[in-house]
Design a protein around this motif. Structure first.
Motif: not given
Length: 307
Positions: A239-241, A259-260, A281
């Protein structure tokens, strides 16, 4: 705790405060070394740092201004003749008789040492792809270096001292040379390898010393040096960080989030970094760059350590 004499007796090379000045110009100062029997010790520094001065002082080619040294438990000045029976040496400024062939050159050195096993000499020549039939003066720098390497190895010395030994050698021969060094230490013998070619040292050395402006600034195992190195780490997450998740981990610098994907420089505990990532994550992939001894060397050489 071992006494100084006991430490010298157990070391292949032992120095205490070894110092050499050329007039007012410093060559080396207060160099303290203990090189263990059966290891490859890499001695790193650029030209002019003091590598060759250290070696020439150890071999009694020049006298120290102060300090003392032993080789294989023998005093490097008082016992120099006995020492040379047990040491193979490649100087940084290798000079050979130009009108002798490679084999004649090796015969000359063999006679000085009381003879050698010529089948072993031929094997060394074959491994290094050395043509011993040609006059040394007609050889390239790399091919002259091969003759120098063979004379150092040929009587199976207890200690090999090598000053820039791979100069001029092509990559395939360098690889074979490195294999030969590993074989030496597998037999319980010792190699002191002075070089500014870091890749050679990284592949064969157990420990390294870094010298700068005549001062020995660190002695560490290659593994320990590499563990301290700044490396690049990249995570691919599910998922996006958020950069803040990683920025709080000790050793993390220069976090870049796309993004990820997360990239960062890192010189801390990898376990702590992984925990920070997996607590927040799912980790789809992780990549780390190979640690390079050259970057570590440059950090030491241009930093403020040791003075």
């Amino acid at each position: 705790m071992a006494t100084t004499a006991e430490g010298a007796a157990r070391a292949a090379i032992h120095t205490e405060g070894l110092t050499k000045y050329y007039g007012k110009k410093r060559g080396i100062e207060a160099v303290n070394l203990d090189i263990r029997v059966g290891e490859v010790f890499g001695f790193l520094g650029p030209n002019g740092a003091g590598k060759s001065t250290t070696i020439r002082t150890l071999l009694d080619e020049i006298r120290p201004t102060s300090g003392a040294a032993t080789i294989l438990g023998l005093d490097t000045h008082k016992d120099v003749v006995a020492i040379r029976r047990h040491v193979g040496y490649i100087p940084g400024d290798l000079a050979l008789y130009p009108n002798l062939t490679g084999r004649d050159t090796l015969t000359y050195f063999a006679n000085l040492r009381g003879g050698v096993d010529w089948s072993y000499v031929d094997k060394l020549a074959d491994r290094l792809d050395a043509d011993l039939s040609r006059k040394v003066g007609d050889l390239s720098t790399g091919n002259r270096q091969k003759v120098g390497a063979i004379q150092a190895f040929m009587n199976r010395p207890a200690l090999l001292i090598m000053d820039e030994p791979t100069s001029g050698l092509d990559p395939l021969v360098q690889s074979e040379f490195q294999t030969m060094l590993r074989e030496v230490t597998a037999e319980g013998r010792t190699v002191f390898l002075s070089s500014h070619i870091l890749s050679v040292v990284q592949h064969v050395a157990d420990r390294v010393g870094i010298i700068r402006d005549g001062f020995l600034i660190t002695v560490e195992s290659v593994t320990d040096l590499q563990s301290k190195a700044m490396r690049q780490v990249e995570f691919v997450l599910d998922s996006p960080a958020e950069a803040s998740v990683f920025e709080g981990v000790p050793g993390v610098r220069n976090v870049v989030v796309r993004d990820n994907h997360v990239e960062m420089s890192f010189d801390g505990d990898m376990g702590a970094l992984l925990k920070a990532a997996t607590d927040r994550y799912g980790v789809a992939d992780i990549r780390t760059s190979e640690v390079d001894l050259e970057e570590i060397f440059l950090t030491y050489y241009h930093g403020d350590e040791g003075k």
